[in-house]
Design an enzyme around this catalytic site. Structure first.
Site, short mmCIF file in Angstrom:
data_model
loop_
_atom_site.label_atom_id
_atom_site.label_comp_id
_atom_site.label_asym_id
_atom_site.label_seq_id
_atom_site.Cartn_x
_atom_site.Cartn_y
_atom_site.Cartn_z
N HIS A 224 16.43 22.75 -18.76
CA HIS A 224 15.03 22.38 -18.97
C HIS A 224 14.53 23.01 -20.27
O HIS A 224 14.92 24.13 -20.60
CB HIS A 224 14.16 22.86 -17.81
CG HIS A 224 12.87 22.11 -17.72
ND1 HIS A 224 11.77 22.45 -18.47
CD2 HIS A 224 12.52 21.01 -17.01
CE1 HIS A 224 10.79 21.60 -18.20
NE2 HIS A 224 11.23 20.71 -17.32
N ASP B 282 15.02 16.55 -11.29
CA ASP B 282 15.80 15.32 -11.11
C ASP B 282 17.05 15.51 -10.25
O ASP B 282 17.62 14.52 -9.79
CB ASP B 282 16.22 14.76 -12.47
CG ASP B 282 15.06 14.10 -13.20
OD1 ASP B 282 14.28 13.40 -12.52
OD2 ASP B 282 14.93 14.29 -14.42
C1 LIG Z 1 11.95 15.34 -15.55
C2 LIG Z 1 12.75 15.83 -16.63
O1 LIG Z 1 12.63 15.33 -17.71
S1 LIG Z 1 13.68 17.18 -16.35
C3 LIG Z 1 15.03 16.97 -17.50
C4 LIG Z 1 15.91 15.83 -17.10
N1 LIG Z 1 17.08 15.71 -17.99
C5 LIG Z 1 18.31 16.09 -17.61
O2 LIG Z 1 18.53 16.57 -16.52
C6 LIG Z 1 19.39 15.84 -18.62
C7 LIG Z 1 20.30 17.05 -18.77
N2 LIG Z 1 19.63 18.15 -19.43
C8 LIG Z 1 19.48 18.20 -20.79
O3 LIG Z 1 19.96 17.33 -21.52
C9 LIG Z 1 18.67 19.33 -21.37
O4 LIG Z 1 18.76 20.48 -20.56
C10 LIG Z 1 17.19 18.96 -21.58
C11 LIG Z 1 17.09 17.64 -22.33
C12 LIG Z 1 16.49 18.82 -20.23
C13 LIG Z 1 16.50 20.07 -22.36
O5 LIG Z 1 17.03 20.03 -23.63
P1 LIG Z 1 16.81 21.16 -24.74
O6 LIG Z 1 15.66 22.02 -24.41
O7 LIG Z 1 16.80 20.45 -26.04
O8 LIG Z 1 18.07 22.05 -24.58
P2 LIG Z 1 19.45 21.86 -25.35
O9 LIG Z 1 19.98 20.50 -25.12
O10 LIG Z 1 19.26 22.31 -26.76
O11 LIG Z 1 20.33 22.90 -24.56
C14 LIG Z 1 20.47 24.28 -24.87
C15 LIG Z 1 21.89 24.70 -24.54
O12 LIG Z 1 22.12 24.53 -23.15
C16 LIG Z 1 23.12 23.53 -22.93
N3 LIG Z 1 22.64 22.63 -21.89
C17 LIG Z 1 21.36 22.33 -21.59
N4 LIG Z 1 21.30 21.47 -20.57
C18 LIG Z 1 22.58 21.20 -20.24
C19 LIG Z 1 23.16 20.37 -19.28
N5 LIG Z 1 22.40 19.65 -18.45
N6 LIG Z 1 24.50 20.33 -19.19
C20 LIG Z 1 25.28 21.07 -20.02
N7 LIG Z 1 24.77 21.87 -20.97
C21 LIG Z 1 23.44 21.94 -21.08
C22 LIG Z 1 23.24 22.76 -24.23
O13 LIG Z 1 24.48 22.17 -24.41
C23 LIG Z 1 22.93 23.84 -25.23
O14 LIG Z 1 24.08 24.64 -25.39
P3 LIG Z 1 24.52 25.20 -26.83
O15 LIG Z 1 23.37 26.08 -27.24
O16 LIG Z 1 25.79 25.89 -26.55
O17 LIG Z 1 24.65 24.00 -27.71
O1 LIG Z 2 8.49 18.89 -18.73
C1 LIG Z 2 9.53 18.33 -19.13
O2 LIG Z 2 10.01 18.49 -20.27
C2 LIG Z 2 10.29 17.44 -18.23
C3 LIG Z 2 9.91 17.57 -16.80
O3 LIG Z 2 10.36 18.44 -16.08
C4 LIG Z 2 8.94 16.63 -16.26
O4 LIG Z 2 8.43 15.79 -17.01
O5 LIG Z 2 8.65 16.70 -15.05
#
Ligand SMILES: CC(=O)SCCNC(=O)CCNC(=O)[C@H](O)C(C)(C)COP(=O)(O)OP(=O)(O)OC[C@H]1O[C@@H](n2cnc3c(N)ncnc32)[C@H](O)[C@@H]1OP(=O)(O)O
Ligand SMILES: O=C([O-])CC(=O)C(=O)O
Length: 371
Positions: free
Chosen positions: A257, A308
Protein backbone atom coordinates in the site's frame (compact mmCIF):
# COMPACT_ATOMS: atom_id res chain seq x y z
CA UNK A 1 11.63 21.66 -10.47
CA UNK A 2 12.01 18.08 -9.24
CA UNK A 3 9.20 15.60 -9.69
CA UNK A 4 8.07 13.26 -6.92
CA UNK A 5 7.34 9.89 -8.58
CA UNK A 6 3.71 8.98 -8.20
CA UNK A 7 3.20 12.10 -6.06
CA UNK A 8 4.20 10.00 -3.04
CA UNK A 9 3.81 11.95 0.18
CA UNK A 10 2.52 15.06 -1.59
CA UNK A 11 -0.37 16.72 0.24
CA UNK A 12 -2.59 17.88 -2.62
CA UNK A 13 -5.69 19.17 -0.82
CA UNK A 14 -7.41 19.61 2.50
CA UNK A 15 -10.38 17.33 3.16
CA UNK A 16 -12.74 16.52 6.01
CA UNK A 17 -14.19 13.39 4.42
CA UNK A 18 -11.81 10.71 5.71
CA UNK A 19 -8.38 10.49 7.25
CA UNK A 20 -5.53 8.02 7.53
CA UNK A 21 -3.35 8.97 10.48
CA UNK A 22 -0.83 6.51 11.94
CA UNK A 23 -2.51 3.70 9.99
CA UNK A 24 -5.91 4.49 11.56
CA UNK A 25 -8.75 5.12 9.09
CA UNK A 26 -11.70 7.33 10.00
CA UNK A 27 -14.70 8.63 8.05
CA UNK A 28 -15.59 12.14 9.27
CA UNK A 29 -13.79 11.32 12.52
CA UNK A 30 -15.54 7.96 13.13
CA UNK A 31 -13.26 4.94 13.31
CA UNK A 32 -13.68 2.42 10.52
CA UNK A 33 -13.71 -0.34 13.16
CA UNK A 34 -16.81 1.12 14.83
CA UNK A 35 -18.56 1.77 11.53
CA UNK A 36 -17.79 -1.72 10.20
CA UNK A 37 -19.19 -3.33 13.34
CA UNK A 38 -22.27 -1.17 13.85
CA UNK A 39 -23.28 0.96 10.87
CA UNK A 40 -25.40 0.30 7.83
CA UNK A 41 -24.01 1.40 4.49
CA UNK A 42 -26.84 3.95 4.17
CA UNK A 43 -25.77 5.57 7.46
CA UNK A 44 -22.20 5.77 6.22
CA UNK A 45 -23.21 7.36 2.91
CA UNK A 46 -25.32 9.90 4.79
CA UNK A 47 -22.36 10.59 7.09
CA UNK A 48 -19.96 11.11 4.19
CA UNK A 49 -22.27 13.54 2.38
CA UNK A 50 -23.84 15.37 5.33
CA UNK A 51 -20.86 15.48 7.71
CA UNK A 52 -22.90 13.91 10.53
CA UNK A 53 -24.59 10.60 11.33
CA UNK A 54 -28.34 10.65 10.61
CA UNK A 55 -30.99 10.35 13.31
CA UNK A 56 -33.77 7.81 12.79
CA UNK A 57 -36.07 10.03 10.72
CA UNK A 58 -33.21 11.46 8.62
CA UNK A 59 -32.09 7.91 7.88
CA UNK A 60 -35.58 6.77 6.93
CA UNK A 61 -35.96 9.71 4.56
CA UNK A 62 -32.53 9.13 3.07
CA UNK A 63 -33.31 5.45 2.47
CA UNK A 64 -36.60 6.39 0.83
CA UNK A 65 -34.78 8.86 -1.46
CA UNK A 66 -32.26 6.19 -2.44
CA UNK A 67 -35.01 3.69 -3.06
CA UNK A 68 -37.02 6.11 -5.22
CA UNK A 69 -33.94 6.94 -7.29
CA UNK A 70 -32.93 3.35 -7.99
CA UNK A 71 -35.10 2.67 -11.06
CA UNK A 72 -33.04 2.93 -14.26
CA UNK A 73 -34.42 4.80 -17.28
CA UNK A 74 -36.27 2.22 -19.41
CA UNK A 75 -34.37 3.35 -22.54
CA UNK A 76 -31.05 2.77 -20.81
CA UNK A 77 -32.08 -0.79 -19.95
CA UNK A 78 -33.11 -1.35 -23.56
CA UNK A 79 -29.81 0.04 -24.79
CA UNK A 80 -27.95 -2.15 -22.34
CA UNK A 81 -29.47 -5.22 -23.95
CA UNK A 82 -28.12 -4.20 -27.36
CA UNK A 83 -24.52 -3.64 -26.15
CA UNK A 84 -21.83 -6.31 -26.76
CA UNK A 85 -21.87 -7.20 -23.05
CA UNK A 86 -20.42 -10.69 -23.36
CA UNK A 87 -17.03 -9.46 -24.57
CA UNK A 88 -16.69 -6.42 -22.34
CA UNK A 89 -15.23 -6.21 -18.87
CA UNK A 90 -17.97 -5.17 -16.42
CA UNK A 91 -15.92 -2.10 -15.43
CA UNK A 92 -15.92 -1.02 -19.07
CA UNK A 93 -19.69 -1.49 -19.19
CA UNK A 94 -20.12 0.38 -15.91
CA UNK A 95 -17.94 3.29 -17.02
CA UNK A 96 -19.97 3.59 -20.23
CA UNK A 97 -23.40 3.28 -18.63
CA UNK A 98 -22.70 5.74 -15.83
CA UNK A 99 -21.62 8.22 -18.48
CA UNK A 100 -24.81 7.48 -20.47
CA UNK A 101 -26.98 8.08 -17.40
CA UNK A 102 -26.17 11.79 -17.68
CA UNK A 103 -28.08 11.87 -20.97
CA UNK A 104 -31.24 10.79 -19.19
CA UNK A 105 -30.86 13.23 -16.30
CA UNK A 106 -32.63 16.55 -16.87
CA UNK A 107 -30.49 18.03 -14.09
CA UNK A 108 -27.19 16.82 -15.56
CA UNK A 109 -25.85 20.35 -16.04
CA UNK A 110 -27.37 21.80 -12.86
CA UNK A 111 -24.32 22.89 -10.86
CA UNK A 112 -26.22 24.08 -7.76
CA UNK A 113 -25.40 22.40 -4.43
CA UNK A 114 -28.94 20.98 -4.23
CA UNK A 115 -28.72 19.76 -7.84
CA UNK A 116 -25.42 17.99 -7.19
CA UNK A 117 -26.71 16.38 -3.99
CA UNK A 118 -29.77 15.10 -5.87
CA UNK A 119 -27.51 13.64 -8.56
CA UNK A 120 -25.27 12.04 -5.92
CA UNK A 121 -28.34 10.17 -4.63
CA UNK A 122 -29.32 9.09 -8.16
CA UNK A 123 -25.79 7.89 -8.91
CA UNK A 124 -25.51 5.98 -5.63
CA UNK A 125 -28.82 4.21 -6.19
CA UNK A 126 -28.46 3.62 -9.91
CA UNK A 127 -24.92 2.25 -9.87
CA UNK A 128 -26.22 -0.76 -7.91
CA UNK A 129 -29.07 -1.16 -10.41
CA UNK A 130 -26.62 -1.01 -13.33
CA UNK A 131 -24.18 -3.58 -11.95
CA UNK A 132 -26.93 -6.05 -11.05
CA UNK A 133 -28.98 -5.52 -14.23
CA UNK A 134 -25.85 -5.97 -16.32
CA UNK A 135 -25.00 -9.21 -14.56
CA UNK A 136 -28.50 -10.60 -15.16
CA UNK A 137 -28.81 -9.41 -18.76
CA UNK A 138 -25.54 -11.06 -19.77
CA UNK A 139 -26.89 -14.30 -18.32
CA UNK A 140 -30.05 -13.94 -20.40
CA UNK A 141 -32.20 -13.04 -17.38
CA UNK A 142 -34.47 -10.05 -16.75
CA UNK A 143 -33.32 -7.32 -14.37
CA UNK A 144 -34.96 -7.36 -10.94
CA UNK A 145 -36.42 -4.18 -9.43
CA UNK A 146 -35.39 -3.35 -5.86
CA UNK A 147 -37.75 -3.79 -2.91
CA UNK A 148 -38.48 -0.75 -0.75
CA UNK A 149 -38.31 -2.70 2.51
CA UNK A 150 -34.81 -4.10 1.91
CA UNK A 151 -31.54 -2.41 2.93
CA UNK A 152 -29.09 -1.17 0.29
CA UNK A 153 -26.95 -4.30 0.84
CA UNK A 154 -29.99 -6.59 0.85
CA UNK A 155 -31.31 -5.03 -2.32
CA UNK A 156 -27.96 -5.37 -4.02
CA UNK A 157 -27.99 -9.13 -3.49
CA UNK A 158 -31.71 -9.34 -4.28
CA UNK A 159 -31.29 -7.48 -7.58
CA UNK A 160 -28.28 -9.66 -8.42
CA UNK A 161 -29.81 -13.05 -7.69
CA UNK A 162 -33.58 -12.50 -7.70
CA UNK A 163 -33.74 -13.99 -4.17
CA UNK A 164 -33.90 -12.16 -0.86
CA UNK A 165 -30.56 -12.79 0.85
CA UNK A 166 -30.02 -14.57 4.15
CA UNK A 167 -28.90 -12.44 7.08
CA UNK A 168 -25.25 -13.53 6.97
CA UNK A 169 -24.84 -12.64 3.29
CA UNK A 170 -26.58 -9.28 3.73
CA UNK A 171 -24.41 -8.45 6.76
CA UNK A 172 -21.28 -9.43 4.84
CA UNK A 173 -22.09 -7.23 1.86
CA UNK A 174 -23.08 -4.36 4.13
CA UNK A 175 -19.75 -4.58 5.95
CA UNK A 176 -17.79 -4.82 2.71
CA UNK A 177 -19.60 -1.71 1.39
CA UNK A 178 -18.87 0.19 4.62
CA UNK A 179 -15.19 -0.79 4.51
CA UNK A 180 -14.73 0.32 0.88
CA UNK A 181 -16.70 3.58 1.04
CA UNK A 182 -13.92 6.14 1.26
CA UNK A 183 -10.17 6.31 1.51
CA UNK A 184 -8.76 9.81 1.52
CA UNK A 185 -6.98 10.79 -1.69
CA UNK A 186 -6.67 7.40 -3.40
CA UNK A 187 -6.13 7.35 -7.17
CA UNK A 188 -9.80 7.22 -8.24
CA UNK A 189 -10.90 9.88 -5.76
CA UNK A 190 -8.05 12.13 -6.85
CA UNK A 191 -9.12 11.54 -10.46
CA UNK A 192 -12.69 12.56 -9.61
CA UNK A 193 -11.49 15.72 -7.87
CA UNK A 194 -9.16 16.69 -10.72
CA UNK A 195 -12.02 16.24 -13.18
CA UNK A 196 -14.63 18.29 -11.33
CA UNK A 197 -12.12 20.97 -10.35
CA UNK A 198 -12.46 22.16 -13.96
CA UNK A 199 -16.12 22.69 -12.96
CA UNK A 200 -17.11 19.72 -15.05
CA UNK A 201 -20.23 17.85 -13.89
CA UNK A 202 -20.59 15.06 -11.32
CA UNK A 203 -21.24 12.38 -13.99
CA UNK A 204 -17.91 13.24 -15.62
CA UNK A 205 -16.14 13.04 -12.25
CA UNK A 206 -17.59 9.63 -11.43
CA UNK A 207 -16.98 8.28 -14.94
CA UNK A 208 -13.33 9.32 -14.72
CA UNK A 209 -13.06 7.76 -11.26
CA UNK A 210 -14.44 4.43 -12.50
CA UNK A 211 -11.72 4.41 -15.15
CA UNK A 212 -9.07 4.88 -12.46
CA UNK A 213 -10.55 2.28 -10.11
CA UNK A 214 -10.52 -0.36 -12.86
CA UNK A 215 -6.72 -0.71 -12.90
CA UNK A 216 -5.14 -3.69 -11.09
CA UNK A 217 -2.87 -1.44 -9.03
CA UNK A 218 -6.05 0.00 -7.50
CA UNK A 219 -9.58 -1.50 -7.28
CA UNK A 220 -8.97 -4.02 -10.06
CA UNK A 221 -6.66 -5.94 -7.70
CA UNK A 222 -9.55 -7.82 -6.02
CA UNK A 223 -10.42 -9.69 -9.21
CA UNK A 224 -6.73 -10.45 -9.78
CA UNK A 225 -6.44 -11.85 -6.24
CA UNK A 226 -9.11 -14.44 -7.01
CA UNK A 227 -7.32 -15.28 -10.24
CA UNK A 228 -4.12 -15.85 -8.26
CA UNK A 229 -5.88 -17.99 -5.63
CA UNK A 230 -7.45 -20.09 -8.39
CA UNK A 231 -4.06 -20.51 -10.08
CA UNK A 232 -2.41 -21.58 -6.82
CA UNK A 233 -5.28 -24.01 -6.32
CA UNK A 234 -4.29 -25.39 -2.90
CA UNK A 235 -2.32 -24.50 0.20
CA UNK A 236 0.58 -26.84 -0.66
CA UNK A 237 1.33 -24.82 -3.78
CA UNK A 238 1.62 -21.48 -2.00
CA UNK A 239 5.38 -21.61 -1.31
CA UNK A 240 6.41 -22.57 -4.83
CA UNK A 241 4.04 -20.01 -6.39
CA UNK A 242 5.33 -17.18 -4.19
CA UNK A 243 9.00 -18.15 -4.56
CA UNK A 244 8.63 -17.99 -8.33
CA UNK A 245 6.69 -14.72 -8.19
CA UNK A 246 9.29 -13.12 -5.91
CA UNK A 247 12.12 -14.37 -8.12
CA UNK A 248 10.39 -12.85 -11.18
CA UNK A 249 9.78 -9.59 -9.28
CA UNK A 250 6.08 -10.05 -9.92
CA UNK A 251 3.65 -7.88 -7.96
CA UNK A 252 1.42 -9.96 -5.69
CA UNK A 253 -2.10 -8.64 -6.00
CA UNK A 254 -3.80 -7.55 -2.79
CA UNK A 255 -0.51 -6.74 -1.05
CA UNK A 256 1.32 -3.52 -0.34
CA UNK A 257 0.00 0.00 0.00
CA UNK A 258 1.20 3.51 -0.75
CA UNK A 259 0.10 4.88 2.63
CA UNK A 260 -0.17 2.01 5.13
CA UNK A 261 3.19 0.73 6.21
CA UNK A 262 2.00 -1.37 9.20
CA UNK A 263 -1.05 -2.89 7.56
CA UNK A 264 -4.43 -1.91 6.19
CA UNK A 265 -6.95 -1.67 9.06
CA UNK A 266 -9.75 -2.92 6.78
CA UNK A 267 -8.02 -6.23 6.05
CA UNK A 268 -8.65 -7.78 9.48
CA UNK A 269 -12.43 -7.33 9.09
CA UNK A 270 -12.38 -8.93 5.67
CA UNK A 271 -10.15 -11.75 6.94
CA UNK A 272 -12.72 -12.56 9.65
CA UNK A 273 -15.52 -12.48 7.08
CA UNK A 274 -13.53 -14.73 4.76
CA UNK A 275 -13.05 -17.23 7.60
CA UNK A 276 -16.76 -17.20 8.47
CA UNK A 277 -18.06 -17.43 4.91
CA UNK A 278 -15.63 -20.09 3.67
CA UNK A 279 -16.57 -22.21 6.69
CA UNK A 280 -20.23 -21.90 5.71
CA UNK A 281 -19.59 -22.80 2.06
CA UNK A 282 -17.26 -25.65 3.02
CA UNK A 283 -14.52 -24.14 0.84
CA UNK A 284 -12.15 -23.29 3.71
CA UNK A 285 -9.24 -23.68 1.32
CA UNK A 286 -9.66 -20.13 0.02
CA UNK A 287 -9.24 -18.80 3.55
CA UNK A 288 -6.43 -21.10 4.66
CA UNK A 289 -4.56 -20.49 1.40
CA UNK A 290 -4.98 -16.75 1.86
CA UNK A 291 -3.66 -16.91 5.42
CA UNK A 292 -0.63 -18.89 4.25
CA UNK A 293 0.05 -16.31 1.54
CA UNK A 294 -0.24 -13.52 4.12
CA UNK A 295 2.15 -15.23 6.55
CA UNK A 296 4.67 -16.13 3.85
CA UNK A 297 4.75 -12.68 2.27
CA UNK A 298 5.11 -11.01 5.64
CA UNK A 299 8.04 -13.23 6.48
CA UNK A 300 9.76 -13.19 3.07
CA UNK A 301 9.04 -9.64 1.85
CA UNK A 302 7.58 -7.71 4.80
CA UNK A 303 4.46 -7.20 2.68
CA UNK A 304 1.00 -6.96 4.27
CA UNK A 305 -2.47 -7.46 2.75
CA UNK A 306 -4.59 -4.51 1.66
CA UNK A 307 -8.38 -4.22 1.39
CA UNK A 308 -8.43 -6.12 -1.90
CA UNK A 309 -6.88 -9.35 -0.60
CA UNK A 310 -9.49 -10.97 1.64
CA UNK A 311 -12.41 -9.28 -0.13
CA UNK A 312 -11.76 -11.69 -3.02
CA UNK A 313 -12.54 -14.84 -1.00
CA UNK A 314 -15.44 -13.01 0.69
CA UNK A 315 -17.16 -12.17 -2.61
CA UNK A 316 -16.34 -15.59 -4.06
CA UNK A 317 -17.98 -17.24 -1.04
CA UNK A 318 -21.10 -15.17 -1.63
CA UNK A 319 -21.32 -16.72 -5.09
CA UNK A 320 -20.46 -13.50 -6.91
CA UNK A 321 -18.85 -13.67 -10.36
CA UNK A 322 -15.18 -12.75 -10.13
CA UNK A 323 -15.37 -9.98 -12.72
CA UNK A 324 -18.03 -8.24 -10.59
CA UNK A 325 -15.65 -7.77 -7.64
CA UNK A 326 -14.33 -4.41 -8.86
CA UNK A 327 -17.80 -3.13 -9.88
CA UNK A 328 -18.92 -3.87 -6.29
CA UNK A 329 -15.98 -1.79 -5.08
CA UNK A 330 -17.35 1.02 -7.30
CA UNK A 331 -20.88 0.59 -5.87
CA UNK A 332 -19.39 1.40 -2.48
CA UNK A 333 -16.66 3.90 -3.43
CA UNK A 334 -19.04 6.09 -5.41
CA UNK A 335 -20.20 7.30 -1.99
CA UNK A 336 -16.69 8.57 -1.29
CA UNK A 337 -16.25 9.97 -4.80
CA UNK A 338 -19.48 11.92 -4.41
CA UNK A 339 -18.47 13.22 -0.97
CA UNK A 340 -15.15 14.43 -2.39
CA UNK A 341 -16.80 15.92 -5.49
CA UNK A 342 -19.25 17.88 -3.29
CA UNK A 343 -16.33 19.00 -1.11
CA UNK A 344 -14.33 20.07 -4.17
CA UNK A 345 -17.25 22.17 -5.48
CA UNK A 346 -17.64 23.79 -2.04
CA UNK A 347 -14.22 25.44 -2.24
CA UNK A 348 -12.95 24.89 -5.75
CA UNK A 349 -9.65 25.70 -7.36
CA UNK A 350 -8.39 24.18 -10.61
CA UNK A 351 -5.97 21.29 -9.95
CA UNK A 352 -3.03 21.73 -12.26
CA UNK A 353 0.42 20.63 -11.12
CA UNK A 354 3.63 20.98 -13.14
CA UNK A 355 5.83 18.46 -14.96
CA UNK A 356 9.61 18.33 -14.80
CA UNK A 357 10.43 18.32 -18.53
CA UNK A 358 12.98 15.64 -19.49
CA UNK A 359 12.50 15.60 -23.28
CA UNK A 360 14.91 16.86 -25.98
CA UNK A 361 15.90 20.49 -26.12
CA UNK A 362 16.17 23.00 -29.00
CA UNK A 363 14.94 20.75 -31.85
CA UNK A 364 14.99 22.22 -35.36
CA UNK A 365 11.77 21.77 -37.35
CA UNK A 366 12.45 19.74 -40.53
CA UNK A 367 9.84 20.07 -43.30
CA UNK A 368 7.83 16.90 -43.94
CA UNK A 369 9.34 16.17 -47.39
CA UNK A 370 12.87 16.29 -45.94
CA UNK A 371 12.33 13.76 -43.13
C1 LIG B 1 -7.84 -0.39 -3.04
C2 LIG B 1 -6.46 -0.30 -3.42
O1 LIG B 1 -6.16 0.40 -4.35
S1 LIG B 1 -5.34 -1.07 -2.47
C3 LIG B 1 -4.03 -1.45 -3.62
C4 LIG B 1 -4.45 -2.51 -4.59
N1 LIG B 1 -3.35 -2.89 -5.48
C5 LIG B 1 -2.68 -4.05 -5.34
O2 LIG B 1 -2.95 -4.85 -4.46
C6 LIG B 1 -1.62 -4.31 -6.37
C7 LIG B 1 -0.34 -4.81 -5.74
N2 LIG B 1 0.33 -3.77 -4.99
C8 LIG B 1 1.10 -2.82 -5.60
O3 LIG B 1 1.30 -2.84 -6.81
C9 LIG B 1 1.67 -1.71 -4.75
O4 LIG B 1 1.90 -2.16 -3.43
C10 LIG B 1 0.78 -0.46 -4.72
C11 LIG B 1 0.40 -0.06 -6.15
C12 LIG B 1 -0.50 -0.75 -3.95
C13 LIG B 1 1.51 0.67 -4.02
O5 LIG B 1 2.55 1.02 -4.86
P1 LIG B 1 3.75 1.99 -4.46
O6 LIG B 1 3.43 2.79 -3.26
O7 LIG B 1 4.12 2.73 -5.68
O8 LIG B 1 4.86 1.00 -4.01
P2 LIG B 1 5.97 0.37 -4.97
O9 LIG B 1 5.33 -0.33 -6.11
O10 LIG B 1 6.98 1.42 -5.27
O11 LIG B 1 6.57 -0.70 -3.98
C14 LIG B 1 7.64 -0.48 -3.06
C15 LIG B 1 8.46 -1.75 -2.97
O12 LIG B 1 7.64 -2.80 -2.47
C16 LIG B 1 7.48 -3.83 -3.45
N3 LIG B 1 6.06 -4.18 -3.51
C17 LIG B 1 5.01 -3.38 -3.22
N4 LIG B 1 3.86 -4.04 -3.38
C18 LIG B 1 4.21 -5.28 -3.80
C19 LIG B 1 3.45 -6.40 -4.14
N5 LIG B 1 2.12 -6.39 -4.08
N6 LIG B 1 4.11 -7.52 -4.53
C20 LIG B 1 5.46 -7.55 -4.58
N7 LIG B 1 6.22 -6.49 -4.27
C21 LIG B 1 5.61 -5.37 -3.88
C22 LIG B 1 7.88 -3.20 -4.77
O13 LIG B 1 8.32 -4.13 -5.70
C23 LIG B 1 8.95 -2.24 -4.32
O14 LIG B 1 10.13 -2.97 -4.09
P3 LIG B 1 11.57 -2.37 -4.51
O15 LIG B 1 11.70 -1.13 -3.67
O16 LIG B 1 12.49 -3.47 -4.17
O17 LIG B 1 11.47 -2.06 -5.97
O1 LIG C 1 -5.73 4.63 -0.79
C1 LIG C 1 -5.25 4.00 -1.74
O2 LIG C 1 -4.20 4.34 -2.34
C2 LIG C 1 -5.90 2.77 -2.22
C3 LIG C 1 -6.90 2.20 -1.28
O3 LIG C 1 -6.58 1.50 -0.34
C4 LIG C 1 -8.30 2.54 -1.48
O4 LIG C 1 -8.61 3.32 -2.39
O5 LIG C 1 -9.14 2.04 -0.72
Amino acid sequence: MTATRGLEGIVATTSSVSSIIDDVLTYRGYSIDDLAEHATFEEVVYLLWNKKLPNQSELEQFKAELSEASELPAELLEQMKSLPLKNAHPMTVLRTLISMLAMYDKDAEDMSTEGNYKKAIRLQAQIASIVTAFSRIREGKDPVSPKKELSFAGNFLYMLTGNEPDEISETAINKALVLHADHELNASTFTARVCVATLSDIYSGVTAAIGALKGPLHGGANEQVMKMLSEIGEENNVDSYLDKAIENKQKIMGFGHRVYKNGDPRAKHLREMSKQLTTITGEEKWYTMSVKIEETLKQKKGLLPNVDFYSASVYHSLGIDHDLFTPIFAVSRISGWNAHILEQYEDNRLIRPRADYIGPDKQMYVPLDQR
